[in-house]
Design a protein around this motif. Structure first.
Motif, PDB file in Angstrom:
ATOM      1  N   THR A 146       0.829  -1.208   0.000  1.00 44.41           N
ATOM      2  CA  THR A 146       0.000   0.000   0.000  1.00 44.41           C
ATOM      3  C   THR A 146       0.860   1.254   0.000  1.00 44.41           C
ATOM      4  O   THR A 146       0.616   2.200  -0.765  1.00 44.41           O
ATOM      5  N   ALA A 150       0.930   3.838  -3.044  1.00 36.74           N
ATOM      6  CA  ALA A 150       0.480   5.187  -2.736  1.00 36.74           C
ATOM      7  C   ALA A 150       1.567   6.209  -3.076  1.00 36.74           C
ATOM      8  O   ALA A 150       1.275   7.285  -3.621  1.00 36.74           O
ATOM      9  N   ASN A 312     -13.294  -1.096  -3.403  1.00 41.06           N
ATOM     10  CA  ASN A 312     -13.789   0.233  -3.729  1.00 41.06           C
ATOM     11  C   ASN A 312     -15.004   0.166  -4.646  1.00 41.06           C
ATOM     12  O   ASN A 312     -15.982   0.895  -4.447  1.00 41.06           O
ATOM     13  N   VAL A 355      -7.033   6.793  -4.671  1.00 43.81           N
ATOM     14  CA  VAL A 355      -8.232   6.615  -3.849  1.00 43.81           C
ATOM     15  C   VAL A 355      -8.583   5.135  -3.730  1.00 43.81           C
ATOM     16  O   VAL A 355      -8.926   4.642  -2.653  1.00 43.81           O
ATOM     17  N   LEU A 358      -6.544   3.147  -1.207  1.00 39.09           N
ATOM     18  CA  LEU A 358      -6.741   3.421   0.219  1.00 39.09           C
ATOM     19  C   LEU A 358      -7.435   2.246   0.904  1.00 39.09           C
ATOM     20  O   LEU A 358      -7.231   2.003   2.095  1.00 39.09           O
ATOM     21  N   GLN A 359      -8.243   1.517   0.139  1.00 37.88           N
ATOM     22  CA  GLN A 359      -8.947   0.364   0.696  1.00 37.88           C
ATOM     23  C   GLN A 359      -7.982  -0.734   1.134  1.00 37.88           C
ATOM     24  O   GLN A 359      -8.273  -1.508   2.051  1.00 37.88           O
ATOM     25  N   PHE A 361      -5.293  -0.408   2.667  1.00 42.22           N
ATOM     26  CA  PHE A 361      -4.818  -0.123   4.023  1.00 42.22           C
ATOM     27  C   PHE A 361      -5.710  -0.829   5.040  1.00 42.22           C
ATOM     28  O   PHE A 361      -5.236  -1.440   6.003  1.00 42.22           O
TER      29      PHE A 361
END
Length: 449
Positions: A146, A150, A312, A355, A358-359, A361
């Motif tokens: 992640t 990111a 997501n 975006v 982020l899931q 994480f």
């Protein structure tokens, strides 16, 4: 009424497939481009390599969902190999090798590594890996992945250049795109929230074109004239011992992607992956890696990052990936379509995927959920995670003093972090410290009221 419902379902499936198409594209396009430039290939050869990459990635995804692991997970150019190839090409002068020699040796490494992984899978090595990859190991792997993704996509969405400067206009637009994706995902009613990524890409692309024009900043000259299926474009495979050794290690690390991806997918789909699914997944991934190597492509791998995308979008059906992969094959087969798709600004794709990831994480934290930590046992996760992140933030030029063939491994924070947590989990008896901490805990003198 039935016809109307079928039409609506078909439209939803097509939109979900297009959303997968952009996910496949964004995770694939930069690999042949960056490697082609690193090896000094001609623009036409790079464009042909990009088309081959699109076609084989789409084919592999379809094969996996029909006969392989049978999950809606992307298989494409492996990130571990991508970083390794770029590191080796950058350190080629220090090793006294020209680009042609490095390319030939890399191809030999691709072939030998893929063959070795296939043999190990058939001999039952996956069972050993599954035992090694405990929830803590998988949690560390997903956390580091992640952070790595990111960091990559954050730089892309702010227009970070080689001089280390931001493009404030691009960064501002990316912030707006992120807000749109987040709002649609969180507040969208019905099916709308499932297509937040597609809406973000469409709106962001239109806004980028209106503000900056249609320049994609991706060079595609010669895509229509190059031979797409050129056999052994990097020359006859070479067998440089050092590169082969590092390649074998990369192959084993890449094999762990399958374990992590399928284990995480089992929880998401609430359907445990059987032993034969792991084996088939590895066989197809590395079989395509052998084919790809013969056409100048890096080995493939199962993308654990697909979990973030699925969480997501909430579209878990394999049919959606099938549609997206089929479209990706068509895009790759026609240079005109490939030329159109590469006009997608990378800052837009990066903002949307930032975006989506982020899931991941949350997925990483849920993986280690239930494990109790105290002042001593926290080292089992803090040491590998923080060490890996620290290495990720050190420029690769800082590792030039190390032996050239160790640079790709030592400069890879994900690899070092995973290796470290595997050693810690198999050497240290953490339950002993958990027991001692429990026995030594202070007892309150207050009685419950």
């Amino acid at each position: 009424m039935t016809t109307s419902l079928q039409t609506k379902n078909a439209l939803n499936m097509l939109l979900a497939g297009v959303q997968w198409l952009f996910f496949l594209f964004t995770n694939t396009v930069m690999v042949p481009l960056s490697i082609g430039h690193a090896l000094g290939l001609e623009p036409g050869d790079i464009a042909a390599s990009m088309q081959r990459s699109f076609i084989l990635t789409g084919l592999l995804c379809i094969v996996q969902i029909v006969w392989g692991h049978r999950y809606a997970l992307m298989d494409g150019p492996a990130g571990v190999w991508w970083g390794l190839v770029l590191s080796i090409t950058a350190s080629a002068p220090a090793m006294g090798m020209d680009a042609g020699t490095v390319a030939a040796s890399l191809m030999g490494g691709f072939l030998l590594s893929s063959m070795l992984v296939i043999v190990l899978a058939l001999c039952g090595f996956i069972t050993v890996l599954k035992r090694i990859f405990s929830p803590i190991v998988m949690g560390v792997f997903l956390l580091l992945l992640t952070f790595q993704l990111a960091n990559t996509f954050f730089k892309g969405m702010i227009g970070y250049d080689q001089q280390g400067k931001w493009d404030l206009q691009i960064a501002g637009l990316s912030l707006c795109i992120m807000a749109v994706v987040a709002i649609v995902h969180l507040r969208g009613k019905g099916k709308l929230g499932q297509f937040s990524l597609l809406i973000g890409i469409g709106a962001g692309w239109a806004a980028f074109a209106a503000i900056f024009g249609t320049d994609s900043r991706i060079e595609t000259t010669g895509a229509g004239t190059a031979r797409i299926w050129e056999w052994m474009p990097w020359g006859t495979p070479g067998w440089e011992p050092g590169i082969l050794l590092v390649g074998l290690l990369a192959g084993l690390v890449n094999m762990t992607n399958t374990i992590t991806s399928l284990t995480a997918a089992s929880k998401l789909f609430q359907r445990e992956a059987a032993k034969h699914q792991y084996i088939r997944s590895v066989l197809f991934t590395n079989g395509f890696s052998i084919i790809g190597a013969c056409f100048g492509l890096i080995p493939f791998g199962t993308f654990a990052s697909s979990i973030g995308f699925l969480e997501n979008t909430k579209v878990l059906r394999r049919a959606a990936l099938f549609v997206g992969a089929a479209l990706f094959i068509v895009i790759g087969a026609f240079p005109v379509l490939s030329g159109w798709l590469v006009q997608l600004p990378m800052s837009v794709g990066s903002a949307v995927l930032f975006v989506a990831y982020l899931q991941m994480f949350g997925t990483a934290f849920r993986t280690i959920q239930g494990t109790a930590f105290n002042a001593k046992t926290i080292y089992r996760i803090a040491l590998p995670v923080l060490t890996g992140i620290s290495i990720m933030n050190i420029p690769s030029s800082a590792f030039t003093e190390f032996p050239p063939l160790l640079m790709p491994i030592l400069s890879n924070g994900l690899v070092i972090g995973v290796m470290m947590v595997i050693v810690l989990e198999n050497v240290v008896r953490w339950e002993k410290y958990e027991t001692k901490a429990l026995m030594g805990a202070p007892v309150s003198s207050k009685q419950p009221t």
